[in-house]
Motif scaffolding. Structure first.
Motif, mmCIF file in Angstrom:
data_model
loop_
_atom_site.group_PDB
_atom_site.id
_atom_site.type_symbol
_atom_site.label_atom_id
_atom_site.label_comp_id
_atom_site.label_asym_id
_atom_site.label_seq_id
_atom_site.Cartn_x
_atom_site.Cartn_y
_atom_site.Cartn_z
ATOM 1 N N SER A 75 -30.805 -41.964 52.412
ATOM 2 C CA SER A 75 -30.716 -42.294 53.840
ATOM 3 C C SER A 75 -29.512 -43.170 54.170
ATOM 4 O O SER A 75 -29.051 -43.183 55.313
ATOM 5 C CB SER A 75 -32.002 -42.981 54.292
ATOM 6 O OG SER A 75 -32.217 -44.165 53.565
ATOM 7 N N SER A 80 -29.703 -30.863 60.022
ATOM 8 C CA SER A 80 -28.979 -31.628 59.024
ATOM 9 C C SER A 80 -27.518 -31.191 58.960
ATOM 10 O O SER A 80 -27.136 -30.134 59.470
ATOM 11 C CB SER A 80 -29.624 -31.449 57.647
ATOM 12 O OG SER A 80 -29.576 -30.075 57.270
ATOM 13 N N TRP A 124 -26.938 -40.982 55.607
ATOM 14 C CA TRP A 124 -27.197 -40.178 56.790
ATOM 15 C C TRP A 124 -26.229 -40.585 57.901
ATOM 16 O O TRP A 124 -25.739 -41.716 57.918
ATOM 17 C CB TRP A 124 -28.633 -40.357 57.250
ATOM 18 C CG TRP A 124 -29.636 -39.716 56.312
ATOM 19 C CD1 TRP A 124 -29.446 -39.372 55.017
ATOM 20 C CD2 TRP A 124 -30.979 -39.384 56.618
ATOM 21 N NE1 TRP A 124 -30.581 -38.850 54.480
ATOM 22 C CE2 TRP A 124 -31.555 -38.841 55.445
ATOM 23 C CE3 TRP A 124 -31.780 -39.501 57.755
ATOM 24 C CZ2 TRP A 124 -32.867 -38.396 55.387
ATOM 25 C CZ3 TRP A 124 -33.097 -39.064 57.700
ATOM 26 C CH2 TRP A 124 -33.628 -38.511 56.522
ATOM 27 N N PRO A 183 -29.932 -36.239 58.541
ATOM 28 C CA PRO A 183 -29.795 -36.125 57.088
ATOM 29 C C PRO A 183 -28.583 -35.289 56.683
ATOM 30 O O PRO A 183 -28.124 -34.413 57.429
ATOM 31 C CB PRO A 183 -31.103 -35.446 56.666
ATOM 32 C CG PRO A 183 -31.599 -34.760 57.897
ATOM 33 C CD PRO A 183 -31.144 -35.579 59.049
#
Length: 448
Positions: A421, A370, A424, A406
């Protein structure tokens, strides 16, 4: 027995339940005698019913819940609530209707509960009776051809057959529901012709082989053509339309298992969180748009999860943010506040994250590094800084079809927050450099 001859309103006053230690009789104005058993009789009656139902639920849970579901079969919300109770609390599976096992109503079967055929829309009483008689006299149906040849197609018409297939009632004959529906186009004329031949005493050569006219091999029945089945989502949606609820599996079940959110609650638990901010996995059942006096658009929603249904509100500001994804039959992870108005619990939605988009972004089993931010208390209070952060994330969101990574934020060195999301990113290295150049502390975090 006392007859009321007049009434007089005394307004609002404090009243009390009077309990008397010993038995007493009271002399009424008209000379009748009234015993003090009123409160005792009601308490005893309710207590006795409570004892009976508790005993049945404890000792015969499958039979008890089947009876409860049958009694409330016309109340979709209650049925959904009881099904959830069966599966989560009592560990009793509730399975879709099955023409080889179902009766008219909900029925206990080998520790499970089977939906009754009467629960299916477009399947009338005469059709159900005809199916049950055919099964009792000739045994279980072997396949779709056997089924169509043994029922009376004047009672069980093509619309009823299609509904039986789509809700899963004929899965034991052909699990490929799309193929089964397509197969009806050739099976129905064949079965009708076969029924006509029987009426005039004429059988096919296959019926006469072996000298036994009661044996029907259906060798001359048209064969199904190869075809892909409906998607899982299409199957679940058909179950919802024909039964009023999802039976084989709720669309949220696999999502919640793949993406557990520790502090998420169910709609059934909303009343316990009045005035609090909560997270809920849910499916939108109905959307009613409303224009305010200021000309702004908001929405009133009917939502559901595996525990039941509830009402939700999306006010204008939030409505504009989630407008494109606010559709019926879509699944979301929402964040909102629980509100109570006139004894009615409502969920005021503030954020909504499409679970469909989340599933498309990354496989549940795939662990992705991430982009991690570290935000100080001062940065959180700077609106301009947060607006800049939002702009940067949106710039790096990229192509919807590409794999996304993410974005997380460690807030005040204490709280870890994962962004929705829609924030993201596709280019991890690029956004980290961009964030650093904008005076944010950021890095690629790999949780191995």
């Amino acid at each position: 027995m006392v007859k009321i001859v007049s009434r007089k309103s005394l307004g609002s006053q404090t009243v009390y339940d009077i309990g008397v230690e010993k038995d007493h009789n009271f002399l009424l104005k008209n000379g009748s005698i009234a015993s003090n058993c009123f409160n005792k009789s009601h308490s005893m009656a309710y207590g006795f019913v409570t004892y009976q139902t508790a005993y049945l639920k404890a000792n015969y849970p499958v039979e008890y819940m089947a009876a409860l579901l049958t009694e409330n079969s016309d109340n979709t919300d209650k049925v959904q609530k009881y099904i959830d109770s069966c599966q989560r609390s009592l560990k009793i599976d509730v399975i879709p209707p099955d023409v080889n096992r179902s009766e008219v109503d909900f029925t206990p079967f080998e520790g499970k509960i089977i939906f009754g055929l009467s629960a299916i829309k477009n399947v009338g009483e005469s059709a159900i009776e005809n199916i049950l008689v055919a099964r009792r006299t000739g045994g279980k149906f072997k396949d779709l051809a056997d089924f169509c040849s043994r029922i009376n197609l004047q009672f069980v018409n093509s619309r009823a057959l299609e509904s039986l297939i789509k809700c899963g009632a004929l899965d034991s004959l052909n699990k490929n529901r799309k193929q089964a529906i397509d197969h009806l186009n050739s099976l129905i004329p064949w079965a009708q012709g076969k029924a006509k031949d029987k009426e005039i005493g004429q059988g096919s050569i296959f019926d006469l082989l072996g000298g036994n006219t009661t044996t029907n091999t259906n060798e001359d029945a048209p064969k199904p053509q190869p075809t892909n089945d409906f998607s899982t989502q299409e199957k679940l949606q058909s179950e919802k339309e024909l039964l009023g609820f999802y039976v084989s599996e709720h669309p949220l079940k696999s999502i919640i298992k793949a993406y557990p959110v520790e502090d998420a609650i169910t709609l059934q638990d909303l009343a316990e969180h009045k005035g609090k901010k909560v997270k809920v996995f849910l499916v939108i059942v109905e959307v009613k748009r409303h224009v305010t006096k200021k000309g702004e658009t908001m929405a009133f929603l009917k939502v559901e999860d595996m525990s039941g249904q509830a009402e939700a509100i999306v006010f204008p500001r939030t409505f504009q943010e989630i407008l494109t994804s606010l559709e019926e039959n879509k699944s979301f992870l929402v964040t909102g506040k629980v509100d109570k108005q006139e004894e009615k619990i409502q969920l005021i939605i503030e954020e909504a994250e499409s679970l469909e988009h989340l599933l498309q972004s990354v496989k549940p089993t795939e662990k992705l590094p991430s982009v991690r931010l570290y935000l100080t208390p001062e940065e959180i209070e700077q609106t301009s800084k947060l607006d800049n952060l939002k702009t940067i994330l949106e710039d790096y969101n990229g192509n919807p079809d590409q794999k996304k990574y993410p974005v997380e934020a460690v807030v005040c060195n204490q709280y870890l927050v994962r962004f929705g999301s829609r924030f993201w990113v596709e280019d991890r290295e690029g956004i980290v450099e961009r964030l650093k150049s904008s005076q944010f502390q950021a890095s690629i975090f790999n949780d191995d």
